[in-house]
Write a protein that holds these residues in place. Structure first.
Motif, PDB file in Angstrom:
ATOM      1  N   ALA A  67       0.829  -1.211   0.000  1.00 28.13           N
ATOM      2  CA  ALA A  67       0.000   0.000   0.000  1.00 28.13           C
ATOM      3  C   ALA A  67       0.861   1.257   0.000  1.00 28.13           C
ATOM      4  CB  ALA A  67      -0.940  -0.002   1.212  1.00 28.13           C
ATOM      5  N   LEU A  68       1.884   1.282   0.824  1.00 29.39           N
ATOM      6  CA  LEU A  68       2.767   2.454   0.868  1.00 29.39           C
ATOM      7  C   LEU A  68       3.485   2.646  -0.455  1.00 29.39           C
ATOM      8  CD1 LEU A  68       4.283   2.135   4.462  1.00 29.39           C
ATOM      9  CD2 LEU A  68       2.487   3.691   3.689  1.00 29.39           C
ATOM     10  N   SER A  69       3.935   1.563  -1.054  1.00 30.37           N
ATOM     11  CA  SER A  69       4.597   1.637  -2.344  1.00 30.37           C
ATOM     12  C   SER A  69       3.633   2.161  -3.405  1.00 30.37           C
ATOM     13  CB  SER A  69       5.111   0.254  -2.743  1.00 30.37           C
ATOM     14  OG  SER A  69       5.688   0.294  -4.022  1.00 30.37           O
ATOM     15  N   GLN A  70       2.415   1.662  -3.386  1.00 35.43           N
ATOM     16  CA  GLN A  70       1.394   2.121  -4.332  1.00 35.43           C
ATOM     17  C   GLN A  70       1.122   3.614  -4.164  1.00 35.43           C
ATOM     18  OE1 GLN A  70      -0.170   0.454  -6.782  1.00 35.43           O
ATOM     19  NE2 GLN A  70      -1.439   2.191  -7.318  1.00 35.43           N
ATOM     20  N   MET A  71       1.032   4.052  -2.923  1.00 35.81           N
ATOM     21  CA  MET A  71       0.730   5.450  -2.651  1.00 35.81           C
ATOM     22  C   MET A  71       1.869   6.366  -3.091  1.00 35.81           C
ATOM     23  SD  MET A  71      -1.361   4.808   0.909  1.00 35.81           S
ATOM     24  CE  MET A  71      -0.591   6.099   1.763  1.00 35.81           C
TER      25      MET A  71
END
Length: 169
Positions: A67-71
């Protein structure tokens, strides 16, 4: 790990992980994609022979990292705080996502009209009179349906109280 065992973990953990991912991404579709990708990645690691000692906690970490990478890479999201790499998955995160998943499962199990009345009241903040007017029902019917909805939530989730329901929705 056998496929059947992994499938059982998937069934048990999918909704809580989606609730956790939703808190991170603030987008239901992205949260579902993050969880799907995370399960796929963990399954690949297991098939490669990786030993994972605490699979539930590991899944939360993978979901968080994906999720952090996607964001970071998606311009549609709010920029991450500078300390986002330091954020750890806590027991509270896991407990909250599991509780949220139980709540939404209970809400989803309600008959459609009851669920609609409940969400109009708790999520949208409408009064019973406004709900009755909008749906063409009597106020007494709305009251009865709300009473049944709250009883369902108390019975199916056992740990919820009305103040939690108000803050959750």
């Amino acid at each position: 790990m056998e496929a059947r065992e992994f499938q059982n973990i998937y069934k048990k953990s999918y909704m809580p992980l989606c609730m956790y991912a939703l808190r991170l991404t603030e987008n239901t579709d992205v949260a579902n994609d993050v969880v799907q990708f995370s399960f796929m990645r963990v399954w690949e690691l297991l098939q490669e022979g990786r030993e994972i000692h605490n699979l539930p906690v590991y899944l939360y970490r993978v979901v968080r990292n994906v999720a952090l990478s996607q964001m970071k890479t998606d311009r549609l999201y709010i920029p991450l705080p500078d300390n986002s790499e330091e954020i750890e998955v806590t027991d509270e995160d896991i407990d909250t996502s599991q509780r949220d998943a139980r709540l939404w499962s209970a809400i989803d199990s309600m008959p459609p009209r009851r669920r609609e009345i409940f969400l109009l009241s708790k999520r949208d903040g409408l009064t019973y009179a406004a709900i009755a007017d909008e749906l063409g029902l009597s106020v007494k019917t709305v009251e009865n349906q709300m009473s049944k909805a709250l009883a369902t939530l108390r019975n199916e989730t056992s740990l919820l109280n009305s103040s939690f329901i108000f803050t959750f929705l």
